[in-house]
Design an enzyme around this catalytic site. Structure first.
Site, PDB file in Angstrom:
ATOM      1  N   ASP A 204       0.869  -1.175   0.000  1.00 28.73           N
ATOM      2  CA  ASP A 204       0.000   0.000   0.000  1.00 28.73           C
ATOM      3  C   ASP A 204       0.913   1.235   0.000  1.00 28.73           C
ATOM      4  O   ASP A 204       1.518   1.566   1.018  1.00 28.73           O
ATOM      5  CB  ASP A 204      -0.887  -0.059   1.249  1.00 28.73           C
ATOM      6  CG  ASP A 204      -1.660   1.242   1.494  1.00 28.73           C
ATOM      7  OD1 ASP A 204      -1.483   2.207   0.709  1.00 28.73           O
ATOM      8  OD2 ASP A 204      -2.413   1.305   2.474  1.00 28.73           O
ATOM      9  N   LYS A 230      -3.510  11.890  -3.317  1.00 27.74           N
ATOM     10  CA  LYS A 230      -2.542  12.116  -2.247  1.00 27.74           C
ATOM     11  C   LYS A 230      -1.179  12.513  -2.805  1.00 27.74           C
ATOM     12  O   LYS A 230      -0.178  12.538  -2.079  1.00 27.74           O
ATOM     13  CB  LYS A 230      -2.405  10.854  -1.380  1.00 27.74           C
ATOM     14  CG  LYS A 230      -3.655  10.527  -0.560  1.00 27.74           C
ATOM     15  CD  LYS A 230      -3.366   9.436   0.428  1.00 27.74           C
ATOM     16  CE  LYS A 230      -4.605   8.712   0.909  1.00 27.74           C
ATOM     17  NZ  LYS A 230      -5.413   9.489   1.848  1.00 27.74           N
TER      18      LYS A 230
END
Lengths: 411, 150
Positions: A204, A230
């Site tokens: 991740d 992000k």
């Protein structure tokens, strides 16, 4: 030690959103682990696409469709280069990190995970890297296991990994950087241990993709997932990297248009990866915006961003450590650009509310890390997370406001 | 300092949050109700002794932010001696006040929560104990959650 980190050079004017007052004070945006701001270059790429090239991709014969298809596939090639994948065919566009993990759990997991198999996670995973595996385990009868986090300092014990990689472990799925603790996990080491035992790995990279150079071949993972928003890109677009060999073996995730070669009433043949996993009209503008974000980050230099992050993370940690009545979470050295903390006697939500009145955007809560919070024995923490446009001067102001908050609540 | 925040964090609220009233279990309680805000982990348990139609005794335990702690504490002082119908009326009036800032009639000490309406993210903190109180007098056994509201 003298700290003088300014925001990274050459970005002035790229983020008009940061140049505003919130509640009468200059905005200090410290919620970058939740989502980052978008530079003008990314917004402009979206505008240009919608004003000049908008059409549906693939299958189109006309000029605009050709342009849109080319731009969309260029973005895929760019994403492959961004993480050093062997080819663009290893890049599947998703809605984000969460969908990437769900895709792997539903497609790879459904085919390769059986009753009695074990899925190894860590205690610092985001809910998005826990719940899809719980669902898979419930469907298949597989078991979940968790590598423990070592107290408030938030480190995983690599020496305990070998014991945990038992023959029944089929998958190791773990975060690169913890969104709560700021721990940077040595994922290449973890993947090497797993690979030697034939265990498939998923990383991740939601908190790392926009913050440091990423090389999937160097990490040696089988899957890696991240989100565009992000890392200066738009919301709604993300990337699943899958090693070509594995993608080839995986069944489709969703069915629909775009992913078929031919479709009969009772039978369908599918396209090859990655298109096999992209049913329906994709987020074309999102992919184009993500490409602009990747270009933007590489112009700044991801090494420079990583350096700046670590400088701000260390500076904030040091400043907060010198305060009385504060509990800090995460490693003391080698941390990412974020700090999680609790002020004694003041709930995280009260900290965040008061900071907001001073123009500082923080996050308070469980950060989608409820199991980790329980392990740390807290219900929530307050978090300040930084990006390359933040400065040590902003951290000084933040610390000043925290002291005011302590006074206000008589803590 | 922080004039803009004094509406939200009135002295009464800070006082109750630091020194909550009626903070204990209630031996012999015949009604209990739990409230939980899954977004922030706040939880509150109310203990009531309801005799006939009247709240004879009430206490609470739990954890949360200053707003939710003060709300639970002040709630217990406000509901003691009230009838079930009065509890329901008060719930409606407090709910209106924390969402609109306007109070219908004199709410006494509860009026300190009027400032919460300016902070939409914090309305749930103030109202959580009230949902629990409503559940308690209605005899609901299921824990109430701020997220069942929407």
């Amino acid at each position: 030690m003298q700290h003088t980190a300014q925001s990274i050079k050459g970005i002035a004017g790229d983020f008009p959103i940061l140049d505003q007052k919130v509640n009468g004070h200059p905005l200090i945006y410290f919620d970058n682990a939740a989502t980052t701001q978008k530079p003008g270059q990314v917004v402009e790429a979206l505008r240009r696409y919608y004003e000049h090239d908008n059409a549906n991709v693939h299958r189109g014969i006309h000029e605009l469709s050709n342009r849109a298809t080319r731009a969309f596939e260029n973005a895929r090639t760019r994403a492959a280069a961004f993480i050093n994948a062997r080819s663009a065919e290893e890049i599947v566009f998703t809605r984000g990190t969460t969908e990437g993990i769900n895709l792997v759990a539903n497609s790879w997991g459904a085919k390769f995970i059986k009753a009695g198999d074990k899925i190894l996670l860590t205690e610092m995973e985001h809910h998005s890297n826990i719940v899809p595996w719980q669902l898979l385990a419930q469907r298949t009868g597989a078991q979940l296991a968790f590598l423990p986090v070592n107290g408030d300092r938030g480190l995983l014990d690599l020496t305990r990994l070998s014991d945990s990689l038992t023959p029944d472990v089929k998958l190791l799925a773990m975060t690169h950087i913890s969104n709560t603790l700021g721990t940077i996990n040595p994922v290449a080491d973890f993947c090497e241990h797993a690979r030697k035992r034939g265990i498939v790995t998923l990383i991740d990279a939601a908190q790392s993709a926009g913050h440091r150079p990423l090389d999937v071949q160097e990490i040696g993972c089988d899957f890696l997932v991240f989100s565009g928003h992000k890392m200066c890109g738009p919301t709604g677009i993300g990337v699943l990297y899958g090693r070509g060999e594995l993608l080839e073996q995986m069944p489709p995730y969703q069915g629909g248009g775009e992913m078929i070669l031919s479709c009969d009433f009772y039978e369908t043949t599918y396209k090859k990866p990655p298109h096999k996993f992209e049913a329906g009209t994709p987020d074309i503008s999102g992919a184009i915006g993500l490409q602009a974000a990747m270009n933007y980050l590489d112009e700044i230099g991801r090494n420079n961003i990583a350096h700046h992050d670590q400088e701000l993370g260390a500076y904030a940690f040091e400043k907060l450590s010198s305060m009385k009545g504060i509990r800090l979470f995460g490693p003391t050295i080698g941390r990412a650009g974020l700090v999680s903390f609790l002020l004694n006697g003041v709930h995280a939500h009260d900290v965040v509310t008061v900071a907001d009145q001073r123009g500082i955007a923080l996050r308070g809560g469980h950060h989608c890390n409820q199991p980790l919070m329980r392990k740390l024995g807290v219900e929530s923490t307050a978090r300040a997370s930084f990006y390359f446009y933040n400065t040590t001067a902003e951290i000084d102001r933040f610390v000043e406001v925290l002291r005011e908050i302590q006074k206000f609540f008589g803590a | 300092m922080f004039d803009d925040l004094n509406d939200l964090y009135q002295q009464v609220i800070l006082d109750h949050s630091k020194s909550p009233r009626n903070y204990s279990e209630l031996p012999g309680a015949n009604r209990t109700a739990q409230g939980h805000n899954p977004l922030c982990g706040d939880h509150v348990t109310l203990f009531l002794n309801v005799e006939g139609d009247q709240v004879k005794e009430i206490s609470w335990q739990g954890s949360g932010c200053a707003i939710s702690r003060a709300s639970a504490s002040i709630l217990t002082t406000a509901l003691k001696g009230k009838s079930v119908a009065e509890v329901k009326t008060l719930f409606d009036r407090v709910h209106d006040m924390v969402t609109t800032g306007k109070s219908n009639g004199d709410l006494g000490k509860l009026a300190v929560f009027a400032g919460v309406h300016k902070f939409p993210a914090r309305v749930k903190c103030a109202i959580l104990p009230w949902y629990a109180a409503l559940a308690a007098v209605e005899g609901k056994a299921e824990p109430v959650s701020t997220e069942s509201e929407e």
